[in-house]
Design a protein around this motif. Structure first.
Motif, mmCIF file in Angstrom:
data_model
loop_
_atom_site.group_PDB
_atom_site.id
_atom_site.type_symbol
_atom_site.label_atom_id
_atom_site.label_comp_id
_atom_site.label_asym_id
_atom_site.label_seq_id
_atom_site.Cartn_x
_atom_site.Cartn_y
_atom_site.Cartn_z
ATOM 1 N N GLU A 115 71.511 -0.348 36.905
ATOM 2 C CA GLU A 115 70.612 -0.728 35.812
ATOM 3 C C GLU A 115 70.938 -2.099 35.231
ATOM 4 O O GLU A 115 70.069 -2.740 34.645
ATOM 5 C CB GLU A 115 70.661 0.329 34.706
ATOM 6 C CG GLU A 115 70.051 1.663 35.120
ATOM 7 C CD GLU A 115 69.894 2.622 33.951
ATOM 8 O OE1 GLU A 115 68.937 3.417 33.974
ATOM 9 O OE2 GLU A 115 70.718 2.571 33.014
ATOM 10 N N TYR A 116 72.185 -2.530 35.347
ATOM 11 C CA TYR A 116 72.617 -3.805 34.774
ATOM 12 C C TYR A 116 73.174 -4.693 35.876
ATOM 13 O O TYR A 116 73.843 -4.219 36.800
ATOM 14 C CB TYR A 116 73.694 -3.579 33.704
ATOM 15 C CG TYR A 116 73.214 -2.858 32.478
ATOM 16 C CD1 TYR A 116 72.863 -3.548 31.318
ATOM 17 C CD2 TYR A 116 73.123 -1.466 32.458
ATOM 18 C CE1 TYR A 116 72.435 -2.876 30.182
ATOM 19 C CE2 TYR A 116 72.686 -0.788 31.328
ATOM 20 C CZ TYR A 116 72.342 -1.499 30.197
ATOM 21 O OH TYR A 116 71.914 -0.833 29.071
ATOM 22 N N THR A 166 62.248 3.655 24.502
ATOM 23 C CA THR A 166 62.384 2.328 23.898
ATOM 24 C C THR A 166 62.292 2.404 22.379
ATOM 25 O O THR A 166 63.087 1.785 21.660
ATOM 26 C CB THR A 166 61.287 1.382 24.439
ATOM 27 O OG1 THR A 166 61.430 1.265 25.850
ATOM 28 C CG2 THR A 166 61.409 -0.007 23.811
ATOM 29 N N THR A 208 73.003 -0.952 24.118
ATOM 30 C CA THR A 208 73.223 -1.586 25.405
ATOM 31 C C THR A 208 74.573 -1.217 26.010
ATOM 32 O O THR A 208 75.568 -1.056 25.298
ATOM 33 C CB THR A 208 73.132 -3.126 25.268
ATOM 34 O OG1 THR A 208 73.354 -3.729 26.549
ATOM 35 C CG2 THR A 208 74.167 -3.662 24.283
ATOM 36 N N HIS A 227 62.689 -6.764 33.106
ATOM 37 C CA HIS A 227 62.889 -5.508 32.387
ATOM 38 C C HIS A 227 61.944 -4.489 32.996
ATOM 39 O O HIS A 227 60.730 -4.613 32.884
ATOM 40 C CB HIS A 227 62.580 -5.708 30.895
ATOM 41 C CG HIS A 227 62.888 -4.529 30.036
ATOM 42 N ND1 HIS A 227 63.764 -4.573 28.987
ATOM 43 C CD2 HIS A 227 62.445 -3.234 30.074
ATOM 44 C CE1 HIS A 227 63.843 -3.391 28.408
ATOM 45 N NE2 HIS A 227 63.040 -2.566 29.053
ATOM 46 N N SER A 273 71.538 -7.957 25.195
ATOM 47 C CA SER A 273 70.343 -7.285 24.694
ATOM 48 C C SER A 273 69.253 -7.187 25.759
ATOM 49 O O SER A 273 68.866 -8.192 26.364
ATOM 50 C CB SER A 273 69.792 -8.023 23.472
ATOM 51 O OG SER A 273 68.540 -7.476 23.101
ATOM 52 N N ARG A 274 68.720 -5.981 25.923
ATOM 53 C CA ARG A 274 67.598 -5.758 26.840
ATOM 54 C C ARG A 274 66.271 -6.123 26.211
ATOM 55 O O ARG A 274 65.239 -6.115 26.887
ATOM 56 C CB ARG A 274 67.564 -4.283 27.248
ATOM 57 C CG ARG A 274 68.775 -3.821 28.030
ATOM 58 C CD ARG A 274 68.884 -2.312 28.081
ATOM 59 N NE ARG A 274 69.207 -1.746 26.772
ATOM 60 C CZ ARG A 274 69.316 -0.434 26.534
ATOM 61 N NH1 ARG A 274 69.120 0.428 27.515
ATOM 62 N NH2 ARG A 274 69.621 -0.012 25.314
ATOM 63 N N SER A 280 68.914 -8.746 31.735
ATOM 64 C CA SER A 280 67.916 -7.987 32.490
ATOM 65 C C SER A 280 68.219 -6.500 32.386
ATOM 66 O O SER A 280 69.327 -6.103 32.023
ATOM 67 C CB SER A 280 67.935 -8.407 33.960
ATOM 68 O OG SER A 280 67.805 -9.802 34.100
ATOM 69 N N TYR A 281 67.221 -5.688 32.744
ATOM 70 C CA TYR A 281 67.433 -4.243 32.744
ATOM 71 C C TYR A 281 66.604 -3.609 33.851
ATOM 72 O O TYR A 281 65.381 -3.691 33.852
ATOM 73 C CB TYR A 281 67.047 -3.639 31.391
ATOM 74 C CG TYR A 281 67.308 -2.150 31.302
ATOM 75 C CD1 TYR A 281 68.587 -1.640 31.458
ATOM 76 C CD2 TYR A 281 66.255 -1.257 31.077
ATOM 77 C CE1 TYR A 281 68.832 -0.278 31.381
ATOM 78 C CE2 TYR A 281 66.491 0.099 30.977
ATOM 79 C CZ TYR A 281 67.781 0.584 31.141
ATOM 80 O OH TYR A 281 68.012 1.931 31.064
ATOM 81 N N TYR A 282 67.296 -2.992 34.806
ATOM 82 C CA TYR A 282 66.661 -2.348 35.947
ATOM 83 C C TYR A 282 66.825 -0.835 35.793
ATOM 84 O O TYR A 282 67.615 -0.193 36.492
ATOM 85 C CB TYR A 282 67.280 -2.853 37.244
ATOM 86 C CG TYR A 282 67.203 -4.356 37.382
ATOM 87 C CD1 TYR A 282 66.091 -4.963 37.956
ATOM 88 C CD2 TYR A 282 68.229 -5.174 36.903
ATOM 89 C CE1 TYR A 282 65.995 -6.353 38.069
ATOM 90 C CE2 TYR A 282 68.144 -6.564 37.000
ATOM 91 C CZ TYR A 282 67.030 -7.138 37.581
ATOM 92 O OH TYR A 282 66.947 -8.511 37.674
ATOM 93 N N ASN A 317 63.988 -12.072 30.407
ATOM 94 C CA ASN A 317 64.678 -11.523 31.562
ATOM 95 C C ASN A 317 63.880 -10.345 32.118
ATOM 96 O O ASN A 317 63.159 -9.672 31.391
ATOM 97 C CB ASN A 317 66.088 -11.037 31.180
ATOM 98 C CG ASN A 317 66.949 -12.145 30.620
ATOM 99 O OD1 ASN A 317 66.871 -12.461 29.439
ATOM 100 N ND2 ASN A 317 67.757 -12.747 31.457
ATOM 101 N N ASP A 331 69.837 -4.653 20.100
ATOM 102 C CA ASP A 331 70.083 -3.603 21.104
ATOM 103 C C ASP A 331 71.504 -3.065 20.954
ATOM 104 O O ASP A 331 72.397 -3.412 21.725
ATOM 105 C CB ASP A 331 69.852 -4.162 22.504
ATOM 106 C CG ASP A 331 69.836 -3.093 23.587
ATOM 107 O OD1 ASP A 331 69.891 -1.896 23.240
ATOM 108 O OD2 ASP A 331 69.769 -3.456 24.772
#
Length: 241
Positions: A101-102, A141, A164, A133, A125-126, A208-210, A131, A161
């Motif tokens: 995810e990160y 959220t 995080t 997301h 911070s997401r 970023s956030y995956y 970035n 965030d």
């Protein structure tokens, strides 16, 4: 204080499928100013092949400084992070989830305010924008933003965030704290307690956030959200030790 080594703490529970992938990403990162990496993996009594995957990776990649520890019983993500914090020898440390995810490529973004002498702690911070997301759960959220706002009310910070994973700490500072939360309550507890250190300098940078779906292995649930509220009140409002 010159930063020569970064400790990367990876709590792992049933991540046998992805642990080698995140370690490949950590290995590939070249840190600013030739900072070296110390990877601390804490296996929280996984029931899959996580241990075998870790041991295989260590034997195949001796050039990566990996310290491996395991819990004999499952204690929770926070407890695994506690173990990693205790074992860290770098001047700074960062928490890295074992999933994907990160992105470890963004360690350098977190390091910049520290290297430039501005920060003791940096949150990734997401929600700061700019970035990638992954688009996932609306209510998740909203829940994150609610918890961050509630935390900010008692810590007097203006974070975007609080929940995080990417938090980079001065190691001596975080090792000086008495941390109690064994599961996902780690985030609000450490935020409340780090905010009370005199003259601490906290920065925030966009990351970023995956994100994963629950089918893909995401573990945090609604019960953890209620625990987070409890922890914000316990460590923020009532300033529990």
């Amino acid at each position: 204080m010159a930063l020569k080594k970064l400790s990367i703490i990876i709590p792992a529970y049933n991540e046998g499928r992805t642990i080698h992938l995140i370690l490949d990403k950590v290995k590939a990162v070249s840190l600013l100013n030739d900072i070296t990496k110390e990877v601390i993996i804490v296996n929280d009594c996984s029931t899959d092949n996580t241990e075998q995957a870790i041991e295989s990776y260590i034997s195949s990649n001796p050039e990566l400084n990996i310290q491996y520890f395991k819990h004999d019983i499952n204690k929770g993500k926070g407890a695994a992070i506690h173990t990693g914090i205790q074992k860290a020898t770098g001047e700074y440390l960062v928490v890295q989830d074992a999933d994907l995810e990160y992105d470890p490529e963004e360690y350098n973004d977190l390091l910049k305010p520290i290297i430039r002498g501005f920060a003791d702690v940096v949150f990734g911070s997401r929600f700061m924008g700019g970035n990638p997301h992954r688009v996932l759960f609306f209510w998740h959220t909203i829940g994150n933003k609610f918890l961050t706002t509630l935390s900010n009310m008692y810590s007097n910070l203006n974070l975007t965030d609080m929940e995080t994973c990417y938090k980079m700490f001065n190691t001596q500072m975080i090792q000086s704290l008495s941390l109690q939360e064994k599961r996902f309550g780690f985030e609000p507890e450490v935020t409340a307690k780090i905010s009370r250190i005199p003259n601490v300098r906290i920065y925030e940078v966009g990351i970023s956030y995956y994100g994963r779906t629950y089918a893909e292995g995401k573990k945090i649930g609604w019960k953890d959200g209620f625990r987070a509220i409890y922890c914000i009140l316990k460590y923020g409002l009532f300033k529990a030790k």
